[in-house]
Write an enzyme that holds these catalytic residues in place. Structure first.
Site, PDB file in Angstrom:
ATOM      1  N   GLY A  15       0.781  -1.244   0.000  1.00 40.47           N
ATOM      2  CA  GLY A  15       0.000   0.000   0.000  1.00 40.47           C
ATOM      3  C   GLY A  15       0.808   1.287   0.000  1.00 40.47           C
ATOM      4  O   GLY A  15       0.321   2.315   0.467  1.00 40.47           O
ATOM      5  N   SER A  16       2.024   1.263  -0.564  1.00 36.84           N
ATOM      6  CA  SER A  16       2.788   2.522  -0.583  1.00 36.84           C
ATOM      7  C   SER A  16       2.163   3.519  -1.561  1.00 36.84           C
ATOM      8  O   SER A  16       2.171   4.731  -1.305  1.00 36.84           O
ATOM      9  CB  SER A  16       4.258   2.274  -0.922  1.00 36.84           C
ATOM     10  OG  SER A  16       4.426   1.849  -2.249  1.00 36.84           O
ATOM     11  N   ASN A  17       1.608   3.044  -2.661  1.00 35.59           N
ATOM     12  CA  ASN A  17       0.904   3.961  -3.572  1.00 35.59           C
ATOM     13  C   ASN A  17      -0.353   4.530  -2.900  1.00 35.59           C
ATOM     14  O   ASN A  17      -0.645   5.716  -3.041  1.00 35.59           O
ATOM     15  CB  ASN A  17       0.541   3.246  -4.877  1.00 35.59           C
ATOM     16  CG  ASN A  17       1.714   3.168  -5.842  1.00 35.59           C
ATOM     17  OD1 ASN A  17       2.133   4.181  -6.403  1.00 35.59           O
ATOM     18  ND2 ASN A  17       2.278   1.979  -6.011  1.00 35.59           N
ATOM     19  N   MET A  93      -3.727  -7.095  -6.986  1.00 37.82           N
ATOM     20  CA  MET A  93      -3.113  -8.225  -7.676  1.00 37.82           C
ATOM     21  C   MET A  93      -4.120  -9.260  -8.185  1.00 37.82           C
ATOM     22  O   MET A  93      -3.811 -10.441  -8.246  1.00 37.82           O
ATOM     23  CB  MET A  93      -2.077  -8.892  -6.761  1.00 37.82           C
ATOM     24  CG  MET A  93      -0.946  -7.967  -6.322  1.00 37.82           C
ATOM     25  SD  MET A  93      -0.129  -7.130  -7.693  1.00 37.82           S
ATOM     26  CE  MET A  93       0.857  -8.465  -8.326  1.00 37.82           C
ATOM     27  N   ARG A  94      -5.323  -8.803  -8.532  1.00 38.70           N
ATOM     28  CA  ARG A  94      -6.290  -9.724  -9.139  1.00 38.70           C
ATOM     29  C   ARG A  94      -6.668  -9.208 -10.514  1.00 38.70           C
ATOM     30  O   ARG A  94      -6.768  -7.992 -10.723  1.00 38.70           O
ATOM     31  CB  ARG A  94      -7.580  -9.769  -8.306  1.00 38.70           C
ATOM     32  CG  ARG A  94      -7.629 -10.806  -7.227  1.00 38.70           C
ATOM     33  CD  ARG A  94      -8.952 -10.718  -6.474  1.00 38.70           C
ATOM     34  NE  ARG A  94     -10.077 -11.216  -7.268  1.00 38.70           N
ATOM     35  CZ  ARG A  94     -10.391 -12.505  -7.413  1.00 38.70           C
ATOM     36  NH1 ARG A  94      -9.701 -13.425  -6.802  1.00 38.70           N
ATOM     37  NH2 ARG A  94     -11.419 -12.877  -8.146  1.00 38.70           N
ATOM     38  N   HIS A 112       1.160   0.317 -13.367  1.00 38.51           N
ATOM     39  CA  HIS A 112       1.932  -0.873 -13.738  1.00 38.51           C
ATOM     40  C   HIS A 112       3.410  -0.503 -13.787  1.00 38.51           C
ATOM     41  O   HIS A 112       3.777   0.528 -14.357  1.00 38.51           O
ATOM     42  CB  HIS A 112       1.472  -1.394 -15.107  1.00 38.51           C
ATOM     43  CG  HIS A 112       2.216  -2.613 -15.533  1.00 38.51           C
ATOM     44  ND1 HIS A 112       1.924  -3.871 -15.043  1.00 38.51           N
ATOM     45  CD2 HIS A 112       3.274  -2.768 -16.374  1.00 38.51           C
ATOM     46  CE1 HIS A 112       2.760  -4.743 -15.575  1.00 38.51           C
ATOM     47  NE2 HIS A 112       3.598  -4.106 -16.386  1.00 38.51           N
ATOM     48  N   ASP A 145     -10.288  -4.657 -21.430  1.00 37.98           N
ATOM     49  CA  ASP A 145     -10.433  -6.103 -21.219  1.00 37.98           C
ATOM     50  C   ASP A 145      -9.153  -6.896 -21.497  1.00 37.98           C
ATOM     51  O   ASP A 145      -9.151  -8.119 -21.406  1.00 37.98           O
ATOM     52  CB  ASP A 145     -11.618  -6.656 -22.026  1.00 37.98           C
ATOM     53  CG  ASP A 145     -11.472  -6.380 -23.511  1.00 37.98           C
ATOM     54  OD1 ASP A 145     -10.417  -5.829 -23.913  1.00 37.98           O
ATOM     55  OD2 ASP A 145     -12.400  -6.709 -24.274  1.00 37.98           O
ATOM     56  N   GLU A 177       6.364   5.833  -9.519  1.00 36.60           N
ATOM     57  CA  GLU A 177       4.940   5.482  -9.392  1.00 36.60           C
ATOM     58  C   GLU A 177       4.258   6.467  -8.448  1.00 36.60           C
ATOM     59  O   GLU A 177       3.136   6.928  -8.692  1.00 36.60           O
ATOM     60  CB  GLU A 177       4.782   4.068  -8.833  1.00 36.60           C
ATOM     61  CG  GLU A 177       5.253   2.968  -9.764  1.00 36.60           C
ATOM     62  CD  GLU A 177       5.033   1.583  -9.172  1.00 36.60           C
ATOM     63  OE1 GLU A 177       4.051   1.366  -8.450  1.00 36.60           O
ATOM     64  OE2 GLU A 177       5.872   0.694  -9.438  1.00 36.60           O
TER      65      GLU A 177
HETATM   66  C1  GRF Z   1       3.650  -1.462  -7.453  1.00 38.64           C
HETATM   67  O1  GRF Z   1       4.928  -1.692  -7.962  1.00 38.64           O
HETATM   68  C2  GRF Z   1       2.628  -1.456  -8.570  1.00 38.64           C
HETATM   69  O2  GRF Z   1       3.131  -0.942  -9.755  1.00 38.64           O
HETATM   70  C3  GRF Z   1       2.360  -2.930  -8.736  1.00 38.64           C
HETATM   71  O3  GRF Z   1       2.347  -3.426  -7.429  1.00 38.64           O
HETATM   72  C4  GRF Z   1       3.176  -2.616  -6.598  1.00 38.64           C
HETATM   73  C5  GRF Z   1       2.341  -2.172  -5.455  1.00 38.64           C
HETATM   74  O4  GRF Z   1       3.061  -1.511  -4.460  1.00 38.64           O
HETATM   75  N1  GRF Z   1       1.145  -3.107  -9.487  1.00 38.64           N
HETATM   76  P1  GRF Z   1       2.315  -0.842  -3.230  1.00 38.64           P
HETATM   77  O5  GRF Z   1       1.369  -1.889  -2.650  1.00 38.64           O
HETATM   78  O6  GRF Z   1       1.568   0.360  -3.731  1.00 38.64           O
HETATM   79  O7  GRF Z   1       3.387  -0.475  -2.257  1.00 38.64           O
END
Ligand code: GRF
Length: 205
Positions: A15-17, A93-94, A112, A145, A177
């Site tokens: 969850g860093s994003n 991740m789904r 991504h 899709d 990101e």
């Molecule tokens: C990130 O590298 C994102 O691009 C990928 O999964 C990672 C998630 O990182 N889809 P976080 O959970 O936001 O730290």
């Protein structure tokens, strides 16, 4: 209630994003309301981060034997119950179903960790190193899709160094990101995104 764009953030882990989104919302840098954070996995750091920020959050694990579509129906119902207008996949991740996409047309963003359309899918950084490319990066795109194929909103480039491991490259890309995901969300919040086929035009009103 504010007129700010209402977003739902889907997560699966660290969850860093998500954290960057929560911080920038709290600082008033992006004018959105995080209505709900949903994780398909329980006990992840992302849910702790949402709680700390005082944002509604929940784990929504898949039931045994549940189809992708049935799971996504529960997910979409939950997002709609919270009046979500834009869905942000932040390390979710789904794979999502066509049903989900049909319920939020051009309103699902994904981050991504490669320069799409190069290196879609999983295990990206290892494949980047093996391919010997000089530059990699990250992409925020709308979900369609296909797998990581939708119209591109924002990208950032980082060099691939001779000394890089998958981990060091991932860390360098993650910093980018954290820059482009909130920027892309802000473009939607300011209603600046116009989609024409595969191309995304950023409009200044
Ligand atoms: C990130 O590298 C994102 O691009 C990928 O999964 C990672 C998630 O990182 N889809 P976080 O959970 O936001 O730290």
């Amino acid at each position: 209630m504010s007129d700010n764009l209402k977003i739902g953030v889907l997560v699966s882990g660290r969850g860093s994003n998500l954290q960057v989104i929560l911080d920038q919302v709290a600082q008033g840098k992006i004018k959105v309301e995080v209505r709900i954070v949903i994780s398909n996995r329980p006990d992840v750091q992302a849910l702790v981060r949402a709680k700390k920020a005082g944002v509604p959050s929940m784990a929504l694990p898949k039931k045994t034997g549940e189809s992708r579509e049935d799971y996504d129906k529960r997910l979409v119902d939950t997002l709609k119950k919270h009046d979500v207008q834009l869905v942000v996949l932040a390390g979710y991740m789904r794979l999502i179903s066509n049903y989900f996409i049909s319920q939020f047309p051009d309103r699902i963003l994904n981050i991504h960790p490669s320069l799409l359309p190069a290196f879609p899918g999983l295990n990206v950084h290892q494949r980047v190193l093996e391919a010997g490319v000089r530059y990699s990066g990250c992409t925020v795109h709308l979900v369609d899709d296909g797998c990581d194929t939708g119209p591109i909103i924002a990208q950032a480039v980082v060099p691939v160094l001779a000394s890089d491991t998958a981990e060091s490259l991932a860390a360098r890309i993650l910093e980018k990101e954290h820059e482009i995901l909130p920027k892309a969300i802000d473009l939607f919040a300011q209603n600046k995104v116009k989609i024409e086929g595969r191309r995304v035009l950023i409009q200044d009103h």
